[in-house]
Motif scaffolding. Structure first.
Motif, PDB file in Angstrom:
ATOM      1  N   ILE A  81      -4.066  40.977 -34.520  1.00 14.78           N
ATOM      2  CA  ILE A  81      -5.213  40.882 -35.427  1.00 14.78           C
ATOM      3  C   ILE A  81      -5.012  39.726 -36.410  1.00 14.78           C
ATOM      4  CG2 ILE A  81      -6.485  42.054 -37.277  1.00 14.78           C
ATOM      5  CD1 ILE A  81      -6.113  44.638 -35.732  1.00 14.78           C
ATOM      6  N   GLU A 123      -9.703  40.574 -33.554  1.00 13.44           N
ATOM      7  CA  GLU A 123      -8.729  41.187 -32.654  1.00 13.44           C
ATOM      8  C   GLU A 123      -8.720  40.455 -31.315  1.00 13.44           C
ATOM      9  OE1 GLU A 123      -9.326  45.363 -31.896  1.00 13.44           O
ATOM     10  OE2 GLU A 123      -7.649  45.431 -30.489  1.00 13.44           O
ATOM     11  N   GLU A 173     -11.732  40.541 -39.576  1.00 13.91           N
ATOM     12  CA  GLU A 173     -10.601  40.946 -38.754  1.00 13.91           C
ATOM     13  C   GLU A 173     -10.921  40.599 -37.312  1.00 13.91           C
ATOM     14  OE1 GLU A 173      -9.590  45.015 -39.471  1.00 13.91           O
ATOM     15  OE2 GLU A 173      -9.185  44.632 -41.602  1.00 13.91           O
ATOM     16  N   THR A 232      -6.688  37.652 -39.749  1.00 10.73           N
ATOM     17  CA  THR A 232      -7.667  37.862 -40.823  1.00 10.73           C
ATOM     18  C   THR A 232      -7.934  36.551 -41.545  1.00 10.73           C
ATOM     19  OG1 THR A 232      -5.859  38.500 -42.294  1.00 10.73           O
ATOM     20  CG2 THR A 232      -7.078  40.283 -41.233  1.00 10.73           C
TER      21      THR A 232
END
Lengths: 102, 366
Positions: free
Chosen positions: B198, B192, B190, B200
């Protein structure tokens, strides 16, 4: 193309001096801006680019663009940052010196 | 999930890797920082350089040579698909010497390395007169030069633009102005961004240059890198005055002469100083006296990314597998290797080069 110079001196002076550009004599106002004075005298291109040989002349008129280069005493100088003085010998910068012409 | 790999850092290193991964059919998301970040890819000297690298680590010399050898083909492919001319020239490069003694010392070191490399280290020693024949504008103070035939240079800004264009053309996503704040792993990584978004992905490559100092430890890397400042001067465009580049001076395809190679340990400070600028200018004039009349039109400082021994770091995280640290100070020279050979290593393929010698473990205190 209309070859008449679109540039006119708005504060003419009686104090004139002789300079040469590529051996040709020009009579210009003493102490005036060299690039502006040569434009007024009818010159359009001051140099060739050193790579392709393309023609270049003044663009920004404030020392930033480096397009108005001429050769004086063996050094390239910005015409727009140079004052007219008596007897100045000006040469076209990088004439016939394009990298591609080697 | 929108990509197989997130590439943190869209400079030359990150984009070279992305380009190679796309060629292997992987989906790639590149997250590039913003104008507040240090950008070696925009400040570098543009050399594709072999000589002097890895004198004490032949594996690094070999890796560098492998990249230099892959450059012509890499550049041609990139140029063809993007229409940009990278102005790659690999006709050799010089290391100049002002005294015979330091030249001899270097030649001895090169001979040792040449032996360790099984003879594949093609260089010639040129005394002043021989050098003058190759470079008629060389100054009288130059005692000689080592001409290494595997050296060359490229237009690094066109390389950066070509890579960014081609990564997008092949379907990669490149997001600019997205500095990454935090990276963690649950099932997936993840990532950020500073704006709170965010992302992934199953795999992450940290190629953020000096940004790895902060982000590396979040992924279990020690990332022992530091900035080293180099200052650069650019002259007006000049008629061709030199035939080959050197580590301190080169004439680019557009005519301007680039002067550089200062090395300063000043932390995260990329300013220019008069003292260093005059020192590198004086050295350049000693090599090519005609430069004394050249006008300077630009100067800048940029930060190299240096590891303790100066070699690259290629490391998969032991605490968060699937995260890779890639960092080096020769991102231009190594671009071809990063594009052609590193993706197989990231993919865990049998074709992967053996990069063990470049792991972070070499810095561990035993």
């Amino acid at each position: 193309m209309n070859n008449a110079s679109p540039f006119h001196n708005i504060s003419p002076s009686d104090d004139l001096v002789t300079v040469t550009f590529d051996g040709i004599e020009y009579v210009l106002p003493n102490g005036a801006n060299l690039a502006a004075s040569l434009l007024e005298a009818g010159l359009r291109s001051f140099r060739n680019t050193p790579v392709s040989g393309a023609l270049r002349g003044p663009f920004c008129m404030m020392g930033a663009c480096y397009d108005c280069l001429v050769e004086i005493d063996g050094e390239t100088r910005q015409a727009c940052m140079t004052a007219v003085t008596s007897g100045l010998k000006i040469e076209r910068a990088h004439r016939d010196k394009g990298l591609e012409n080697d | 999930m929108e990509a197989d790999y997130a590439i943190i850092g869209g400079g030359i290193v990150g984009l070279s890797i992305s380009w190679g991964l796309l060629k292997r059919g992987r989906r790639v998301l590149v997250l590039d920082g913003d104008d507040g970040n240090f950008r070696a890819s925009r400040g570098n000297f543009g050399l594709v350089w072999v000589q002097g690298k890895g004198l004490k680590q032949p594996a690094y010399a070999s890796w560098t040579q492998k990249s230099a050898a892959a450059w012509a083909d890499f550049s041609a492919e990139l140029g063809e698909s993007t229409g940009h001319n990278l102005a790659l020239q690999q006709a050799g490069g010089y290391d100049f010497y002002f005294d015979e003694e330091s030249l001899e010392q270097r030649v001895a070191e090169f001979e040792t390395l040449k032996e360790e490399l099984g003879g594949d280290y093609p260089f010639d020693v040129l005394r002043h007169n021989e050098l003058k024949h190759e470079e008629p504008n060389i100054g009288p103070r130059v005692a000689g030069a080592i001409l290494h035939h595997q050296d060359g240079h490229v237009n690094p800004l066109r390389l950066l633009k070509s890579l960014a264009d081609d990564v997008r053309r092949m379907g990669g996503t490149v997001k600019c102005g997205v500095p990454v704040k935090r990276i963690s792993k649950r099932d997936l990584f993840e990532i950020e961004a500073e704006d709170g978004t965010i992302y992934t992905t199953p795999k992450v490559v940290l190629s953020a240059g000096l940004g790895a100092m902060e982000l590396g430890p979040q992924l279990g890397f020690s990332a022992p890198i530091r900035p080293q400042r180099g200052q650069v001067l650019i002259t007006e465009k000049l008629p061709k005055m030199m035939n080959r580049p050197s580590g301190i001076i080169r004439q680019v395809d557009e005519g301007g002469v680039q002067i550089g190679d200062s090395k300063e340990e000043v932390g995260l400070d990329d300013r220019v100083t008069l003292e260093t600028a005059s020192a590198i200018a004086a050295r350049a004039v000693a090599v090519y006296p005609d430069l004394a009349k050249a006008k300077l039109v630009r100067s800048w400082g940029a930060l190299r990314i240096m590891s303790p021994d100066g070699f690259p770091i290629y490391q998969e995280s032991s605490t968060t597998p699937g995260a890779f640290l890639v960092t080096c100070h020769s991102g231009i020279t190594l671009a071809a290797a990063h594009a052609r050979y590193l993706p197989a290593w990231l993919d865990g393929s049998d074709q992967a080069p053996n990069l063990e010698v470049f792991s972070e473990q070499r810095f561990a205190i035993s």
